[in-house]
Write an enzyme that holds these catalytic residues in place. Structure first.
Site, PDB file in Angstrom:
ATOM      1  N   GLU A 118      27.233  51.061  45.675  1.00 46.12           N
ATOM      2  CA  GLU A 118      27.369  49.391  45.189  1.00 46.12           C
ATOM      3  C   GLU A 118      26.982  48.507  43.670  1.00 46.12           C
ATOM      4  OE1 GLU A 118      26.352  46.818  46.958  1.00 46.12           O
ATOM      5  OE2 GLU A 118      27.276  47.860  50.006  1.00 46.12           O
ATOM      6  N   TYR A 149      37.602  52.001  45.753  1.00 45.98           N
ATOM      7  CA  TYR A 149      37.732  50.786  47.165  1.00 45.98           C
ATOM      8  C   TYR A 149      38.997  50.375  47.857  1.00 45.98           C
ATOM      9  CZ  TYR A 149      32.723  48.676  47.441  1.00 45.98           C
ATOM     10  OH  TYR A 149      31.523  48.850  47.546  1.00 45.98           O
ATOM     11  N   SER A 175      29.529  36.806  54.548  1.00 50.78           N
ATOM     12  CA  SER A 175      28.876  37.303  55.538  1.00 50.78           C
ATOM     13  C   SER A 175      26.903  36.945  54.374  1.00 50.78           C
ATOM     14  CB  SER A 175      27.893  38.761  55.776  1.00 50.78           C
ATOM     15  OG  SER A 175      28.643  39.710  54.718  1.00 50.78           O
ATOM     16  N   ARG A 183      29.025  33.367  42.696  1.00 50.13           N
ATOM     17  CA  ARG A 183      30.569  32.886  43.578  1.00 50.13           C
ATOM     18  C   ARG A 183      29.707  31.565  44.146  1.00 50.13           C
ATOM     19  NH1 ARG A 183      30.409  38.327  47.670  1.00 50.13           N
ATOM     20  NH2 ARG A 183      28.324  37.571  48.907  1.00 50.13           N
ATOM     21  N   ASN A 227      29.836  40.137  45.050  1.00 51.67           N
ATOM     22  CA  ASN A 227      29.010  39.097  45.432  1.00 51.67           C
ATOM     23  C   ASN A 227      28.559  39.512  43.680  1.00 51.67           C
ATOM     24  OD1 ASN A 227      28.117  41.869  44.874  1.00 51.67           O
ATOM     25  ND2 ASN A 227      27.805  42.251  47.089  1.00 51.67           N
ATOM     26  N   LYS A 237      37.137  43.260  48.792  1.00 48.36           N
ATOM     27  CA  LYS A 237      37.431  41.704  48.661  1.00 48.36           C
ATOM     28  C   LYS A 237      38.812  41.233  47.821  1.00 48.36           C
ATOM     29  CE  LYS A 237      32.809  40.487  48.938  1.00 48.36           C
ATOM     30  NZ  LYS A 237      32.497  42.048  48.762  1.00 48.36           N
TER      31      LYS A 237
END
Ligand code: NAG
Ligand code: NAG
Length: 341
Positions: A118, A149, A175, A183, A227, A237
């Protein structure tokens, strides 16, 4: 999670994983199995290495102290033989008072590996972590064990890429909605300028896992909005649309930072358009009408393939590989400053 029997079970699972691994190494895997292993995990790339390492019966155990987010996964995809011991500890599963960390005396050769994916914004800063760890396993390029990622690899053959057919212009799947995310502010301005098809829990338009890829592939553009904005924090993403033939419009770290990971003509950066925001909307509409310009965003695919990292076995394998290759003393005493600044 802190109960001893549970940890014992996990420890046994790990040892079992290593035994299975050793089995594969003694009974030379068939080419099909090998291919499967090579596809399923990066750490099996050193298969040659493994054979020699096995001959001297050197084997080391890596203990995954807690399943990340409580999710279990197969361990036997690692076929690395190891020469040093490590304990992988997932940040999100550490109790605030550190009470669920291993308590017994640490063997002098044992390395503790801090694992986290994270961003700093979404990672609780815990007191007392500074003088515990030896290595970092993270998406950052300056971590000891780097696990972005996704990543690109050079393609075996040079072929023109034909993007899948499209029936949507701009899509976004979210989500977790928070009005405080950069964003969200960006989306609120952007949606008045161009039609955006939204999906996900945030928009009460939940999509099943099996529908994710087809929907993503059917969009000309996808809003790859992170995020939170941090150096190297470039997630699936970006890599999902890239791999499915959809052009990502990114919001995250600087363009320069993105270019450390993917070619410059693989994505559109919101920063490319200072102000007004209309420019971005106008540009996407222009690309929508001009096929040749649009296809320009897939030229890089002639030479590269996208790999989206498979959580989490690949991470543990990388830890194995690292420990096998480097056995020097190392203490990481500024975790807090390094990660949270
Ligand atoms: C195990 O590996 C280490 C480091 O590579 C090496 O020094 C040692 O001799 C090996 N042990 C055996 C029993 O082969
Ligand atoms: C790992 O880090 C701890 C804490 O800084 C240190 O005490 C220990 O000696 C280190 N161990 C190794 C094997 O590097």
């Amino acid at each position: 999670i802190s109960s001893t029997p549970f940890l014992l079970v996990m420890f046994s699972v790990f040892i079992l994983g290593c035994i299975v691994t050793a089995f594969f190494m003694y009974y030379k895997p068939s080419p099909t199995l090998l291919n499967h292993l090579l596809e399923s995990s990066d750490c099996t790339k050193n298969i040659q290495h493994v054979d020699t390492a096995t001959n001297d019966k050197n084997m080391t155990i890596v203990l995954l102290w807690m399943w990340p987010f409580g999710q279990t996964y197969e361990m036997n995809v690692c076929s690395s033989a190891l020469i040093s011991d490590g304990v992988v500890i997932h940040h999100r599963d550490i109790a605030g008072d550190l009470s669920n960390l291993p308590k017994s005396q640490r063997p002098p050769f044992q390395k503790w590996i801090w694992m986290n994916w994270e961003s700093p914004t979404h990672t609780a800063r815990l007191p007392g972590l500074n003088n515990l760890f030896n290595l970092t396993l993270n998406y950052r390029r300056d971590s000891d064990i780097k696990v972005p990622y996704g990543f690109l690899v050079t393609a075996d053959t040079v072929e023109d890429f034909v993007p899948p057919s499209k029936d949507k212009l701009v899509c976004w799947m979210v989500s977790n909605w928070s009005p405080n995310h950069v964003r969200s502010k960006y989306y609120n301005e952007f949606k008045n300028l161009i039609n955006i098809q939204t999906f996900g829990r945030a928009f009460n338009n939940y999509i099943a896992d099996k529908d994710y890829n087809p929907i993503m592939a059917s969009c000309k553009f996808y809003l790859s909005f992170e995020n939170s904005i941090h150096k190297d924090y470039i997630t699936e993403k970006l890599y999902f649309p890239l791999s499915l033939g959809t052009v990502p419009v990114v919001l995250g770290p600087t363009r320069e930072n993105y270019e450390n990971f993917v070619p410059r003509d693989a994505f559109i950066h919101v920063e490319d358009f200072k102000s007004p925001k209309e420019l971005l909307a106008d540009y996407l509409l222009l690309l929508d009408k001009n096929e040749e310009l649009y296809l320009g965003y897939f030229k890089w695919r002639r030479h590269f393939k996208v790999n989206v990292v498979k959580f989490w076995a690949e991470h543990t394998c990388k830890a194995c590989d690292y420990l096998r290759q480097k056995n020097e003393y190392k203490a990481f005493n500024n975790l807090n400053k390094w990660f949270w600044g």
